[in-house]
Write a protein that holds these residues in place. Structure first.
Motif, mmCIF file in Angstrom:
data_model
loop_
_atom_site.group_PDB
_atom_site.id
_atom_site.type_symbol
_atom_site.label_atom_id
_atom_site.label_comp_id
_atom_site.label_asym_id
_atom_site.label_seq_id
_atom_site.Cartn_x
_atom_site.Cartn_y
_atom_site.Cartn_z
ATOM 1 N N ALA A 55 46.075 10.877 8.961
ATOM 2 C CA ALA A 55 46.561 10.060 7.841
ATOM 3 C C ALA A 55 48.077 9.919 7.866
ATOM 4 C CB ALA A 55 46.098 10.666 6.519
ATOM 5 N N GLN A 56 48.780 11.009 8.105
ATOM 6 C CA GLN A 56 50.242 10.953 8.036
ATOM 7 C C GLN A 56 50.866 10.243 9.230
ATOM 8 O OE1 GLN A 56 52.486 14.076 6.145
ATOM 9 N NE2 GLN A 56 50.575 15.226 5.857
ATOM 10 N N SER A 58 49.341 7.967 11.087
ATOM 11 C CA SER A 58 48.987 6.554 10.930
ATOM 12 C C SER A 58 49.907 5.867 9.933
ATOM 13 C CB SER A 58 47.530 6.417 10.488
ATOM 14 O OG SER A 58 46.673 6.869 11.509
ATOM 15 N N ASP A 59 50.231 6.567 8.851
ATOM 16 C CA ASP A 59 51.109 5.997 7.835
ATOM 17 C C ASP A 59 52.482 5.678 8.405
ATOM 18 O OD1 ASP A 59 51.793 5.294 5.041
ATOM 19 O OD2 ASP A 59 53.085 7.076 5.181
ATOM 20 N N GLN A 65 44.030 4.570 10.359
ATOM 21 C CA GLN A 65 43.599 5.927 10.677
ATOM 22 C C GLN A 65 42.427 5.886 11.648
ATOM 23 O OE1 GLN A 65 42.850 8.348 7.195
ATOM 24 N NE2 GLN A 65 44.494 7.309 6.069
ATOM 25 N N ASN A 83 38.429 8.083 2.474
ATOM 26 C CA ASN A 83 39.844 8.383 2.657
ATOM 27 C C ASN A 83 40.193 9.853 2.379
ATOM 28 O OD1 ASN A 83 39.488 8.315 -0.099
ATOM 29 N ND2 ASN A 83 41.361 7.148 -0.505
ATOM 30 N N ASP A 133 59.557 7.762 3.194
ATOM 31 C CA ASP A 133 58.991 7.991 1.860
ATOM 32 C C ASP A 133 60.134 8.171 0.866
ATOM 33 O OD1 ASP A 133 57.608 8.796 -0.421
ATOM 34 O OD2 ASP A 133 56.350 10.240 0.641
#
Length: 172
Positions: A55-56, A58-59, A65, A83, A133
Motif C-alpha cells: 500500500a505505501q 504503491s502510494d 497495489q 483495501n 504526505d
C-alpha cells in the motif's frame, strides 16, 4: 561510498532474507499459532507487513497495489475489505488470517519486494526529498516514508521470528 538508494535497497533486501528464514518450513498450524490468545500470528504478521509495504510503496510510486491489481486479494480470500492492510485489526481479525500457506505469503511478499526494489532503483538521491504526505508536521518526505516502511517491516519480521522461536520451544 554508498548512496541513499543503495542503503534503502540493502535494507529491503535484509527484510526479504529475514522473512524467508522465518517462513522456511512452517506449516499451517505454526502460521496460525499464538503464544497467547491475543497475540499476533506469524501468518498475520507476514501478511500485514506485506500489505503495508504494498500500500505505501504503491502510494508513493503512483501505481495500483499488487494486492488488487494482480489478484492477491482473491488468492488469499480473507474476510476483510479489499483495501484492508491489517492496521488496527482486533485479535479476532488476526485469527482470520488462516488457511494461507507459507508459499502464498512468500509469493505475495516476493512480488511486492520486486516492485519495491524496481521503484527504488528508479529513484535518485535527490528524489528522496520530495514531500509525499502533507498531513504531518513536518510534512513527510519520500525518504522518511521509505525508512518508515523498512522500520515497520523489520519490527514485524522480528516479531514473527520471535513467535516462531517460542512456538518451536513449546512443542518440545
Amino acid at each position: 561510498m554508498a548512496s541513499a538508494i543503495d542503503i534503502l535497497t540493502d535494507s529491503f533486501e535484509r527484510v526479504s532474507g529475514s522473512l524467508h528464514r522465518v517462513l522456511d518450513g512452517l506449516d499451517d498450524d505454526q502460521l496460525t499459532g499464538r503464544i497467547d490468545p491475543e497475540a499476533n500470528t506469524i501468518g498475520w504478521l507476514v501478511w500485514h507487513l506485506t500489505r503495508g509495504q504494498d500500500a505505501q510503496i504503491s502510494d508513493v510510486a503512483g501505481t495500483p497495489q499488487l494486492w488488487l491489481e494482480d489478484g492477491w486479494v482473491d488468492r488469499f480470500d480473507l474476510p476483510f475489505a479489499a483495501n484492508a492492510t491489517g492496521y488496527a485489526q482486533s485479535a479476532d481479525e488476526v485469527g482470520q488470517v488462516a488457511g494461507v500457506s507459507a508459499t502464498l505469503l512468500a509469493d505475495y511478499f516476493d512480488a511486492v519486494h520486486a516492485r519495491t526494489l524496481a521503484y527504488i532503483a528508479s529513484l535518485s538521491d535527490g528524489d528522496l526529498d520530495r514531500v509525499v504526505d502533507t498531513n504531518w508536521d513536518p510534512p513527510v518526505t519520500l525518504a522518511a516514508r521509505l525508512v518508515s516502511v523498512v522500520n515497520d517491516d523489520v519490527q514485524h519480521v522480528g516479531q514473527a521470528a520471535f513467535v516462531k522461536g517460542v512456538l518451536a520451544r513449546s512443542q518440545k
